[in-house]
Structures are given as structure tokens and as C-alpha cells.
Motif scaffolding. Structure first.
Motif, PDB file in Angstrom:
ATOM      1  N   ASP A 185     -12.998   6.265   0.171  1.00  0.00           N
ATOM      2  CA  ASP A 185     -12.238   5.050   1.227  1.00  0.00           C
ATOM      3  C   ASP A 185     -11.007   5.583   1.270  1.00  0.00           C
ATOM      4  O   ASP A 185     -10.232   4.904   2.284  1.00  0.00           O
ATOM      5  CB  ASP A 185     -12.649   4.033   0.588  1.00  0.00           C
ATOM      6  N   THR A 186     -10.013   5.916   0.163  1.00  0.00           N
ATOM      7  CA  THR A 186      -8.644   5.707   0.191  1.00  0.00           C
ATOM      8  C   THR A 186      -8.036   6.917   0.104  1.00  0.00           C
ATOM      9  O   THR A 186      -6.667   6.837  -0.120  1.00  0.00           O
ATOM     10  CB  THR A 186      -8.499   4.769  -1.031  1.00  0.00           C
ATOM     11  N   CYS A 187      -8.846   8.060   0.329  1.00  0.00           N
ATOM     12  CA  CYS A 187      -8.143   9.632   0.294  1.00  0.00           C
ATOM     13  C   CYS A 187      -8.695  10.138   1.478  1.00  0.00           C
ATOM     14  O   CYS A 187      -9.743   9.924   1.965  1.00  0.00           O
ATOM     15  CB  CYS A 187      -8.627  10.279  -0.743  1.00  0.00           C
ATOM     16  N   ALA A 221      -1.970  13.668   8.902  1.00  0.00           N
ATOM     17  CA  ALA A 221      -3.469  13.250   9.366  1.00  0.00           C
ATOM     18  C   ALA A 221      -3.309  11.983   9.831  1.00  0.00           C
ATOM     19  O   ALA A 221      -2.432  11.439   9.211  1.00  0.00           O
ATOM     20  CB  ALA A 221      -4.587  13.768   8.338  1.00  0.00           C
ATOM     21  N   GLY A 222      -4.067  11.427  10.656  1.00  0.00           N
ATOM     22  CA  GLY A 222      -4.410   9.776  10.540  1.00  0.00           C
ATOM     23  C   GLY A 222      -3.070   9.260  11.223  1.00  0.00           C
ATOM     24  O   GLY A 222      -2.474   9.878  12.216  1.00  0.00           O
ATOM     25  N   SER A 223      -2.535   8.217  10.796  1.00  0.00           N
ATOM     26  CA  SER A 223      -1.757   7.222  11.680  1.00  0.00           C
ATOM     27  C   SER A 223      -0.420   8.041  11.689  1.00  0.00           C
ATOM     28  O   SER A 223       0.125   7.821  12.985  1.00  0.00           O
ATOM     29  CB  SER A 223      -1.414   5.959  11.149  1.00  0.00           C
ATOM     30  N   GLU A 271       0.868  -1.192  -0.134  1.00  0.00           N
ATOM     31  CA  GLU A 271       0.010   0.060   0.069  1.00  0.00           C
ATOM     32  C   GLU A 271       1.039   1.311  -0.012  1.00  0.00           C
ATOM     33  O   GLU A 271       1.571   1.523   0.929  1.00  0.00           O
ATOM     34  CB  GLU A 271      -0.883  -0.051   1.137  1.00  0.00           C
ATOM     35  N   ASP A 307      -1.560  -4.666   8.271  1.00  0.00           N
ATOM     36  CA  ASP A 307      -0.982  -3.802   7.189  1.00  0.00           C
ATOM     37  C   ASP A 307       0.083  -2.937   7.620  1.00  0.00           C
ATOM     38  O   ASP A 307       0.206  -1.664   7.903  1.00  0.00           O
ATOM     39  CB  ASP A 307      -2.018  -2.766   6.407  1.00  0.00           C
ATOM     40  N   PHE A 310       3.149   0.504   3.234  1.00  0.00           N
ATOM     41  CA  PHE A 310       2.473  -0.503   4.083  1.00  0.00           C
ATOM     42  C   PHE A 310       2.686  -2.000   3.587  1.00  0.00           C
ATOM     43  O   PHE A 310       2.183  -2.020   2.087  1.00  0.00           O
ATOM     44  CB  PHE A 310       1.340  -0.141   4.552  1.00  0.00           C
ATOM     45  N   VAL A 368       1.468   5.015   0.302  1.00  0.00           N
ATOM     46  CA  VAL A 368       0.561   6.075   0.866  1.00  0.00           C
ATOM     47  C   VAL A 368       1.612   7.539   0.591  1.00  0.00           C
ATOM     48  O   VAL A 368       2.590   7.639   0.868  1.00  0.00           O
ATOM     49  CB  VAL A 368       0.275   6.076   2.250  1.00  0.00           C
ATOM     50  N   ASP A 412      -4.005  13.116   1.819  1.00  0.00           N
ATOM     51  CA  ASP A 412      -3.344  12.063   1.947  1.00  0.00           C
ATOM     52  C   ASP A 412      -4.240  10.954   1.173  1.00  0.00           C
ATOM     53  O   ASP A 412      -5.287  11.309   1.030  1.00  0.00           O
ATOM     54  CB  ASP A 412      -2.838  11.453   2.971  1.00  0.00           C
ATOM     55  N   PHE A 413      -3.497   9.961   0.527  1.00  0.00           N
ATOM     56  CA  PHE A 413      -4.095   8.742  -0.380  1.00  0.00           C
ATOM     57  C   PHE A 413      -3.329   7.551  -0.291  1.00  0.00           C
ATOM     58  O   PHE A 413      -1.983   7.502   0.038  1.00  0.00           O
ATOM     59  CB  PHE A 413      -4.596   9.287  -1.579  1.00  0.00           C
ATOM     60  N   LYS A 414      -3.987   6.545  -0.585  1.00  0.00           N
ATOM     61  CA  LYS A 414      -3.239   5.143  -0.655  1.00  0.00           C
ATOM     62  C   LYS A 414      -3.490   4.576  -2.250  1.00  0.00           C
ATOM     63  O   LYS A 414      -4.548   4.661  -2.968  1.00  0.00           O
ATOM     64  CB  LYS A 414      -3.803   4.425   0.496  1.00  0.00           C
TER      65      LYS A 414
HETATM   66  P1  TMP Z   1      -3.258   6.366   7.724  1.00  0.00           P
HETATM   67  O1  TMP Z   1      -3.380   7.764   8.109  1.00  0.00           O
HETATM   68  O2  TMP Z   1      -4.543   5.692   8.278  1.00  0.00           O
HETATM   69  O3  TMP Z   1      -2.129   5.667   7.654  1.00  0.00           O
HETATM   70  O4  TMP Z   1      -4.025   6.564   6.016  1.00  0.00           O
HETATM   71  C1  TMP Z   1      -3.446   7.238   5.133  1.00  0.00           C
HETATM   72  C2  TMP Z   1      -4.312   6.965   3.883  1.00  0.00           C
HETATM   73  O5  TMP Z   1      -4.329   5.766   3.354  1.00  0.00           O
HETATM   74  C3  TMP Z   1      -5.740   7.674   4.001  1.00  0.00           C
HETATM   75  O6  TMP Z   1      -5.873   8.576   2.911  1.00  0.00           O
HETATM   76  C4  TMP Z   1      -6.510   6.331   3.936  1.00  0.00           C
HETATM   77  C5  TMP Z   1      -5.853   5.449   3.179  1.00  0.00           C
HETATM   78  N1  TMP Z   1      -5.942   3.901   3.686  1.00  0.00           N
HETATM   79  C6  TMP Z   1      -6.422   3.222   3.048  1.00  0.00           C
HETATM   80  O7  TMP Z   1      -6.925   3.361   1.758  1.00  0.00           O
HETATM   81  N2  TMP Z   1      -6.614   1.822   3.500  1.00  0.00           N
HETATM   82  C7  TMP Z   1      -6.434   1.408   4.636  1.00  0.00           C
HETATM   83  O8  TMP Z   1      -6.427   0.263   5.009  1.00  0.00           O
HETATM   84  C8  TMP Z   1      -5.554   2.663   5.608  1.00  0.00           C
HETATM   85  C9  TMP Z   1      -5.259   2.225   6.902  1.00  0.00           C
HETATM   86  C10 TMP Z   1      -5.626   3.604   5.059  1.00  0.00           C
END
Ligand code: TMP
Ligand code: ASP
Length: 237
Positions: A197-199, A98-100, A90, A129, A121, A92, A175-177
Motif C-alpha cells: 500500500d505504501t511502496c 513514478a506517480g505524483s 509523510e 496530504d 507531505f 516519501v 518509491d515509498f512512504k
Molecule cells: P505518490 O507518487 O502518489 O506521491 O506516492 C509516493 C509513494 O507514497 C508511493 O509509494 C505510494 C505512497 N503513498 C502512500 O503510502 N500513501 C499515500 O497517501 C500516497 C498518496 C502515497
């Protein structure tokens, strides 16, 4: 249009396309999950919204010369794609904290990253992950060192294209994945989906979240914000 179910993930089902070798049908589900599936809810209409949004974005990237798996949208919830073998990474990209990363490194939310950060990841639900480095990625996947560099460079190029696209609808791409896959030819292309879901997408003036964080954090109505995002994209053209 579709035959055998090959794989079912948290957000999509993947089928072999009927009479078309090397092509798959992705069927977007109405399920929303967070925290590695710990939180789960069904939202009738989510599959349609993510299919439309991801198809819109992949079409725009294809038109800008990015090689992707996307061929065409088939129905409300389905799209036709080239079959790839997914690389279990994954990728990113982060423009703003933001986030993790805010928890992992105690970086204050909303801190800009210039230049943007790329993180890897390992795509493995049972391990949750985990964040990995380049050496782990080379060990855990079948990509070469130069392909890994190519993947990261592509992710940054896509970041520029998407940042510009979202700016035209008054959204900040936080951010995005991304996921990449290998075609039968060996060529690596952008795969999977790009959706709320992914951004993380924040309104440029109000910082309102138009993404899955409203579900993760219980701060808003998922269907309402995904529809708002689609409306903004559709109003562009
Ligand atoms: P995070 O801040 O949780 O690491 O997420 C970073 C970006 O990745 C955020 O835009 C959401 C996306 N993401 C996914 O698409 N799938 C996932 O399983 C996770 C944890 C995050
Ligand atoms: N996609 C992951 C899950 O379904 C995590 C997330 O997006 O927050 O659990």
C-alpha cells in the motif's frame, strides 16, 4: 490482547493493548482506498497480507538496528507496537520517477533519481496530504530542525536497507512512504506500516507492479500481487 479502539484509519484500526501500558495493537483491515479515499474496495485477505508483509519488513529493519515501533506479530491481522505520537508528516523517498512526481513536475516515468529524492507531505486527509517544504514541516509539526534532518537521514538509510532487501527478491524499490512517531521517552522511531500500500515495487526484469498501483490504475488483481510479494519475501529465509 486488545481493549479500547483508539483510532480507525483507512487501512488499520488502532487499539490499546490489554494490560500493557505504552503498547498498541494494530489490526489491518481488508479495505483498499486510493485518491484520498475516493476509490474504495474490500478485498478479503488484504489485511492478513499487509500485516504479514509489514511485520516481515519491520522485523528485518529492527534486526539491522533501525529503531521502530514494531514489537511482534500477534495474529493473522494484528501486530503489537510501541505507542507513539505520530508526527503528521509523510516522508516519501523516490529512487525512480513514478506517480505524483511525474504529473507535478512532468518528469518521465522510470527516470532514475541519483541521489534519491526525499519529499515531505503534510498528513491531513481534508487537505489531501499536500506537498510541503521543511519550513512548513517545522511550523506544522512539533519537530525541531535537527530532528527533521534526522528523520530525512533515517529515511535515506532505510531506503538503502530496503533497496537491498527487495533486490534479493528481484524487485526494484521505486518509491515509498514512511511515517515517524515519538515514544514517551521523546525518541523518534519509524512507525505505521511498510507494505505494497505504501511502496512501489517493480519486478527487476519485467517492471510488473507488485503494489497498490494495480488497484489505483485498475491494471491487476490486488490480492494476487500482494500474495506474490509475500511469497517472494518468505522464500528468502
Ligand atoms: P505518490 O507518487 O502518489 O506521491 O506516492 C509516493 C509513494 O507514497 C508511493 O509509494 C505510494 C505512497 N503513498 C502512500 O503510502 N500513501 C499515500 O497517501 C500516497 C498518496 C502515497
Ligand atoms: N492512501 C491514500 C488513500 O487511501 C492514497 C493512495 O495511497 O493512493 O486514498
Amino acid at each position: 490482547m486488545k481493549t479500547d479502539l483508539l483510532y480507525e484509519g483507512k487501512a488499520k484500526r488502532v487499539y490499546q493493548a490489554k494490560d500493557k501500558t505504552g503498547q498498541l495493537v494494530l489490526d489491518y483491515k481488508n479495505d483498499a482506498t486510493a485518491f484520498n479515499g475516493e476509490k474504495k474496495e474490500v478485498f478479503i485477505g488484504k489485511g492478513r497480507l499487509n500485516n504479514e508483509i509489514s511485520a516481515y519488513i519491520f522485523k528485518a529493519l529492527n534486526e539491522q538496528g533501525v529503531q521502530t515501533h514494531f514489537i511482534e506479530k500477534l495474529s493473522e491481522t494484528e501486530q503489537l507496537v510501541h505507542q507513539t505520537e505520530i508526527i503528521p508528516l509523510e516522508v516519501v523517498v523516490r529512487n525512480v520517477a513514478a506517480g505524483s512526481i511525474t504529473r507535478r513536475l512532468e518528469i518521465e516515468a522510470d527516470t532514475p533519481f541519483t541521489p534519491p529524492l526525499v519529499e515531505l507531505f503534510y498528513k491531513d486527509d481534508k487537505l489531501g496530504d499536500p506537498l510541503i517544504n521543511d519550513e512548513h514541516a517545522l511550523f506544522l509539526s512539533d519537530v525541531t530542525r535537527s530532528e527533521l534532518q534526522e528523520i530525512k537521514a533515517k529515511a535515506l538509510e532505510i531506503n538503502q536497507q530496503l533497496t537491498t532487501l527487495f533486490e534479493t527478491v528481484d524487485l526494484k524499490l521505486v518509491d515509498f512512504k514512511l511515517e515517524f512517531g515519538r515514544l514517551a521517552s521523546g525518541c523518534i522511531v519509524l512507525s505505521d506500516e511498510i507494505s505494497p500500500d505504501t511502496c512501489r515495487l517493480w519486478d527487476i526484469t519485467t517492471n510488473e507492479n507488485l503494489d497498490k498501483d494495480v488497484f489505483r490504475q485498475g491494471t491487476g488483481d490486488l490480492l494476487e500481487v500482494y500474495q506474490k510479494l509475500l511469497n517472494r519475501l518468505e522464500a528468502r529465509t
